[in-house]
Design a protein around this motif. Structure first.
Motif, mmCIF file in Angstrom:
data_model
loop_
_atom_site.group_PDB
_atom_site.id
_atom_site.type_symbol
_atom_site.label_atom_id
_atom_site.label_comp_id
_atom_site.label_asym_id
_atom_site.label_seq_id
_atom_site.Cartn_x
_atom_site.Cartn_y
_atom_site.Cartn_z
ATOM 1 N N LEU A 70 0.861 -1.173 0.000
ATOM 2 C CA LEU A 70 0.000 0.000 0.000
ATOM 3 C C LEU A 70 0.892 1.214 0.000
ATOM 4 C CD1 LEU A 70 -0.334 1.285 3.243
ATOM 5 C CD2 LEU A 70 -1.217 -1.016 3.428
ATOM 6 N N ASP A 71 0.345 2.341 -0.432
ATOM 7 C CA ASP A 71 1.107 3.584 -0.385
ATOM 8 C C ASP A 71 0.200 4.678 0.150
ATOM 9 O OD1 ASP A 71 -0.520 4.242 -2.515
ATOM 10 O OD2 ASP A 71 1.082 4.853 -3.838
ATOM 11 N N GLY A 72 0.802 5.795 0.492
ATOM 12 C CA GLY A 72 0.007 6.882 1.020
ATOM 13 C C GLY A 72 0.878 8.006 1.525
ATOM 14 N N ALA A 73 0.216 9.035 1.994
ATOM 15 C CA ALA A 73 0.913 10.170 2.604
ATOM 16 C C ALA A 73 1.538 9.710 3.919
ATOM 17 C CB ALA A 73 -0.070 11.307 2.846
ATOM 18 N N MET A 74 2.533 10.441 4.372
ATOM 19 C CA MET A 74 3.251 10.053 5.587
ATOM 20 C C MET A 74 2.314 9.890 6.785
ATOM 21 S SD MET A 74 6.200 9.170 6.716
ATOM 22 C CE MET A 74 7.539 9.822 5.773
ATOM 23 N N ALA A 75 1.358 10.789 6.943
ATOM 24 C CA ALA A 75 0.414 10.677 8.068
ATOM 25 C C ALA A 75 -0.377 9.376 7.977
ATOM 26 C CB ALA A 75 -0.531 11.874 8.091
ATOM 27 N N ASP A 76 -0.786 9.004 6.765
ATOM 28 C CA ASP A 76 -1.523 7.751 6.576
ATOM 29 C C ASP A 76 -0.642 6.545 6.894
ATOM 30 O OD1 ASP A 76 -3.742 9.212 5.736
ATOM 31 O OD2 ASP A 76 -3.160 9.073 3.620
ATOM 32 N N LEU A 77 0.613 6.587 6.466
ATOM 33 C CA LEU A 77 1.523 5.484 6.740
ATOM 34 C C LEU A 77 1.757 5.323 8.238
ATOM 35 C CD1 LEU A 77 4.093 5.993 3.849
ATOM 36 C CD2 LEU A 77 2.290 4.258 4.007
ATOM 37 N N HIS A 78 1.909 6.442 8.942
ATOM 38 C CA HIS A 78 2.051 6.363 10.392
ATOM 39 C C HIS A 78 0.807 5.739 11.031
ATOM 40 C CE1 HIS A 78 5.367 9.457 10.140
ATOM 41 N NE2 HIS A 78 5.873 8.551 10.955
ATOM 42 N N ASN A 79 -0.376 6.165 10.570
ATOM 43 C CA ASN A 79 -1.618 5.602 11.112
ATOM 44 C C ASN A 79 -1.731 4.113 10.816
ATOM 45 O OD1 ASN A 79 -2.472 8.049 12.178
ATOM 46 N ND2 ASN A 79 -3.634 8.600 10.359
ATOM 47 N N ASP A 80 -1.381 3.710 9.599
ATOM 48 C CA ASP A 80 -1.431 2.293 9.226
ATOM 49 C C ASP A 80 -0.451 1.473 10.058
ATOM 50 O OD1 ASP A 80 -3.365 2.836 7.323
ATOM 51 O OD2 ASP A 80 -1.947 2.883 5.641
ATOM 52 N N LEU A 81 0.707 2.029 10.322
ATOM 53 C CA LEU A 81 1.711 1.337 11.131
ATOM 54 C C LEU A 81 1.244 1.210 12.576
ATOM 55 C CD1 LEU A 81 4.575 0.154 10.764
ATOM 56 C CD2 LEU A 81 5.472 2.360 11.493
ATOM 57 N N ARG A 82 0.713 2.295 13.120
ATOM 58 C CA ARG A 82 0.243 2.289 14.516
ATOM 59 C C ARG A 82 -0.918 1.314 14.705
ATOM 60 N NH1 ARG A 82 0.951 6.266 18.459
ATOM 61 N NH2 ARG A 82 1.412 7.851 16.905
ATOM 62 N N GLU B 248 3.009 -3.672 8.625
ATOM 63 C CA GLU B 248 4.089 -4.016 9.550
ATOM 64 C C GLU B 248 5.264 -3.058 9.444
ATOM 65 O OE1 GLU B 248 5.053 -8.312 9.971
ATOM 66 O OE2 GLU B 248 3.646 -8.508 8.298
ATOM 67 N N LEU B 249 5.396 -2.415 8.291
ATOM 68 C CA LEU B 249 6.514 -1.509 8.063
ATOM 69 C C LEU B 249 6.197 -0.627 6.872
ATOM 70 C CD1 LEU B 249 8.280 -2.432 5.321
ATOM 71 C CD2 LEU B 249 8.784 -4.342 6.798
ATOM 72 N N PHE B 250 6.967 0.412 6.728
ATOM 73 C CA PHE B 250 6.956 1.164 5.478
ATOM 74 C C PHE B 250 8.365 1.619 5.167
ATOM 75 C CE2 PHE B 250 5.502 4.496 8.530
ATOM 76 C CZ PHE B 250 6.441 5.492 8.312
ATOM 77 N N ILE B 251 8.593 1.920 3.898
ATOM 78 C CA ILE B 251 9.886 2.414 3.440
ATOM 79 C C ILE B 251 9.695 3.868 3.048
ATOM 80 C CG2 ILE B 251 11.700 2.179 1.700
ATOM 81 C CD1 ILE B 251 11.019 -0.821 1.598
ATOM 82 N N ALA B 252 10.560 4.732 3.578
ATOM 83 C CA ALA B 252 10.407 6.167 3.349
ATOM 84 C C ALA B 252 11.750 6.860 3.547
ATOM 85 C CB ALA B 252 9.382 6.750 4.329
ATOM 86 N N TYR B 253 11.781 8.144 3.211
ATOM 87 C CA TYR B 253 12.934 8.958 3.565
ATOM 88 C C TYR B 253 12.846 9.271 5.047
ATOM 89 C CZ TYR B 253 13.722 9.454 -1.382
ATOM 90 O OH TYR B 253 13.969 9.180 -2.694
ATOM 91 N N VAL C 138 14.844 4.614 4.745
ATOM 92 C CA VAL C 138 14.791 3.738 5.906
ATOM 93 C C VAL C 138 13.590 2.796 5.840
ATOM 94 C CG1 VAL C 138 15.939 5.427 7.410
ATOM 95 C CG2 VAL C 138 13.432 5.375 7.296
ATOM 96 N N VAL C 139 13.716 1.709 6.571
ATOM 97 C CA VAL C 139 12.569 0.852 6.880
ATOM 98 C C VAL C 139 12.058 1.345 8.224
ATOM 99 C CG1 VAL C 139 11.789 -1.485 7.409
ATOM 100 C CG2 VAL C 139 13.548 -1.126 5.692
ATOM 101 N N ALA C 140 10.792 1.689 8.276
ATOM 102 C CA ALA C 140 10.185 2.193 9.511
ATOM 103 C C ALA C 140 9.256 1.134 10.086
ATOM 104 C CB ALA C 140 9.403 3.467 9.217
ATOM 105 N N THR C 141 9.439 0.842 11.359
ATOM 106 C CA THR C 141 8.600 -0.126 12.063
ATOM 107 C C THR C 141 8.230 0.461 13.415
ATOM 108 O OG1 THR C 141 10.532 -1.195 13.049
ATOM 109 C CG2 THR C 141 9.695 -2.142 10.997
ATOM 110 N N PRO C 142 7.144 -0.033 14.020
ATOM 111 C CA PRO C 142 6.872 0.410 15.388
ATOM 112 C C PRO C 142 7.941 -0.186 16.302
ATOM 113 C CG PRO C 142 5.102 -1.022 14.556
ATOM 114 C CD PRO C 142 6.156 -0.945 13.508
ATOM 115 N N ALA C 143 8.536 0.624 17.131
ATOM 116 C CA ALA C 143 9.607 0.150 18.006
ATOM 117 C C ALA C 143 9.142 -1.010 18.877
ATOM 118 C CB ALA C 143 10.116 1.299 18.874
ATOM 119 N N SER C 144 7.865 -1.050 19.189
ATOM 120 C CA SER C 144 7.346 -2.069 20.098
ATOM 121 C C SER C 144 7.120 -3.425 19.449
ATOM 122 C CB SER C 144 6.027 -1.590 20.705
ATOM 123 O OG SER C 144 5.078 -1.383 19.669
#
Length: 176
Positions: A4-16, A21-26, A148-154
């Motif tokens: 899936l793709d989306g704006a950064m705010a959407d990706l954060h919401n999807d991750l939370r 499970e992760l997203f790739i972003a700057y 980076v690969v972004a994941t929830p730290a938890s």
């Protein structure tokens, strides 16, 4: 793997929420609860139409761009980042066009409507309509961004991290 793709705010919401499970972003404007693993770095560059005088130099000083019309890639993190490069030097660019469409930025530049600053660089230096583009590194100092690969730290998934690392480190031929 579902993508899936989306704006950064959407990706954060999807991750939370666990939708992804992760997203790739700057590494720009990431939430503090996000853990990152660097994949690679890329440098900011100036994009010019073929034959533009500044496109013939080795690298480009931001001060030499302020009187030229900027075709601003107007995505929230991107536009803030690019404008902040000028602001940090006490400069103010002349924004000629704004668009949130990456390929429209390239098309406007290829048609001589201005220059742009970008981070991601496609394998081809041609616009969709086949017009040539020229890329030059930005000098002041060289600006790099990390993908980076972004994941929830938890709850970082080892399987997801392995897949993303494999995908992110594989560089297609001809891509800088």
């Amino acid at each position: 793997i579902d993508l899936l793709d989306g704006a950064m705010a959407d990706l954060h919401n999807d991750l939370r929420s666990g939708r992804c499970e992760l997203f790739i972003a700057y590494d720009l404007d990431l939430e503090p609860w996000v853990e990152t693993t660097p994949l690679r770095s890329t440098s900011t560059y100036a994009l010019f139409p073929e034959g533009h005088p500044l496109g013939t130099t080795g690298d480009v000083d931001l001060a030499s761009l302020v009187d030229e019309p900027l075709v601003l890639y107007d995505q929230p993190q991107a536009s803030h980042y690019f404008l902040s490069l000028f602001e940090a030097r006490g400069l103010e660019p002349r924004v000629g066009h704004r668009t949130s469409n990456f390929e429209l930025v390239r098309s406007l530049v290829a048609r001589g409507q201005g220059y742009s600053l970008l981070i991601q660089r496609p394998a081809s230096d041609l616009s969709y309509e086949g017009l040539p583009l020229t890329c030059r590194p930005v000098r002041d100092p060289a600006h790099t961004q990390t993908i980076v690969v972004a994941t929830p730290a938890s709850r970082a998934s080892q399987r997801a991290m392995k897949v993303a690392a494999r995908a992110g480190r594989t560089q297609p031929p001809g891509v800088p």
